[in-house]
Enzyme design. Structure first.
Site, PDB file in Angstrom:
ATOM      1  CB  SER A  61     -11.322 -49.655  28.721  1.00 32.73           C
ATOM      2  OG  SER A  61     -10.980 -48.325  28.413  1.00 32.73           O
ATOM      3  CE  LYS A 101     -14.323 -50.742  31.460  1.00 33.39           C
ATOM      4  NZ  LYS A 101     -14.808 -50.507  30.094  1.00 33.39           N
ATOM      5  N   GLY A 158     -13.194 -52.890  25.982  1.00 25.75           N
ATOM      6  CA  GLY A 158     -11.939 -52.179  25.764  1.00 25.75           C
ATOM      7  C   GLY A 158     -11.764 -51.921  24.289  1.00 25.75           C
TER       8      GLY A 158
END
Length: 301
Positions: free
Chosen positions: A71, A240, A242
């Site tokens: 992600s 962010k 992932g």
């Protein structure tokens, strides 16, 4: 003659001072890099680390490997969409897309799907960006990727910006359907942090869209036990995460976190910790990122 000699002396002293500062900075970088390498020794995973300081200095570990992004690749979609809207002089809050049932994958992680069950419905691009980055919504990611022209266009966008080393060719639906494809979207940690700095500090995005990019990153609700856990409470941090599935052998394909940290004096540094092929637990992977985050913060503050 006296003034000329005085000026020569001043320039000599300035040169010596700059040289001394560089020596100190290099020693600090080597010490930090050595501490990270020592901490990671013997871990049952391949781990890459990149730190980019406010002076554009880099501390790297295992950066020659291209790690599965999972992600984290949503950051590239967000930047591309915001760049597109800026060029079109269009407000993301006022640009609306229509979501139909066939655009939604029922088998993937999607807070948006869970909250909105009546189709079709309209939603702003700004809200989709919030879902995609802050909440890591996979359906929002695929909708925005399609809006930007698909993975091929995102790759072309990265190439134009000079980030051809970042590879994007599959969407979330494809990764969810075939675990092997979770290895396909890849990047080095250094490329990730440099991309973040380019978006936040360059002139690619409009000032308003740069601010919004920061806003959705600092609103991220995933990965509170990763990089964020290594920072003092109240630190301004945008990131962010992932995270992948595990293979049939129990190997975690990727467990990543990347973002920016604003120090109390206003200086900013960028950090990415990318864990691949881990035989450790999710908790151990997260603790590893938190420990590295703490070490970096304490060295750079």
């Amino acid at each position: 003659m006296y003034e000329i000699n005085n000026m020569k002396l001043r320039y000599t002293l300035i040169g010596v001072l700059c040289f001394s500062i560089n020596i100190v900075l290099q020693a600090q970088q080597q010490a930090l890099g050595g501490k990270i390498a020592g901490f990671l020794k013997g871990k049952k995973a391949t781990v890459g680390v990149a730190v980019l300081t406010d002076k554009d200095e880099t501390i790297l570990h295992n950066n020659e490997v291209h790690y599965p992004l999972l992600s984290v690749f949503k950051l590239f979609i967000a930047a591309q969409v915001l760049d597109k809207l800026g060029r079109e002089n269009t407000d993301p809050c006022k640009t609306e897309l229509t979501i139909t049932r066939d655009m939604i994958d029922e088998r993937t992680y999607s807070p948006m799907r869970d909250e909105r069950r009546t189709y079709p419905y309209g939603i702003s691009v700004a809200r989709l960006l919030e879902y995609m980055v802050a909440e890591s919504d996979n359906n929002a990611a695929d909708i925005l990727l399609a809006y930007a022209g698909g993975a091929e266009q995102t790759q072309a966008y990265l190439n134009r910006l000079g980030f051809g080393g970042i590879e994007v060719s599959v969407n979330e639906r494809e990764m969810n359907a075939d675990i092997a494809k979770q290895y396909v979207n890849r990047a080095s940690p250094a490329d990730v942090v440099r991309f973040l700095k380019t978006m936040r500090e360059g002139d690619i995005l409009t000032p308003e869209n740069r601010k919004f990019f920061d806003q959705i990153m600092t609103a991220t609700v995933t990965g509170g036990d990763k990089l964020k856990a290594g920072l003092p409470l109240g630190t301004v941090f945008g990131h962010k995460t992932g995270s992948s599935s595990r293979t049939a052998e129990g190997i975690k394909i990727a467990d990543n976190d990347a973002g920016f940290v604003i120090l109390p004096d206003g200086r900013t540094y960028y950090i990415a910790v990318m864990v691949s092929d881990s035989r450790m637990s999710d908790r151990e992977n997260a603790a590893l990122a938190a420990e590295i985050s703490a070490v970096v913060y304490n060295r750079l503050r």
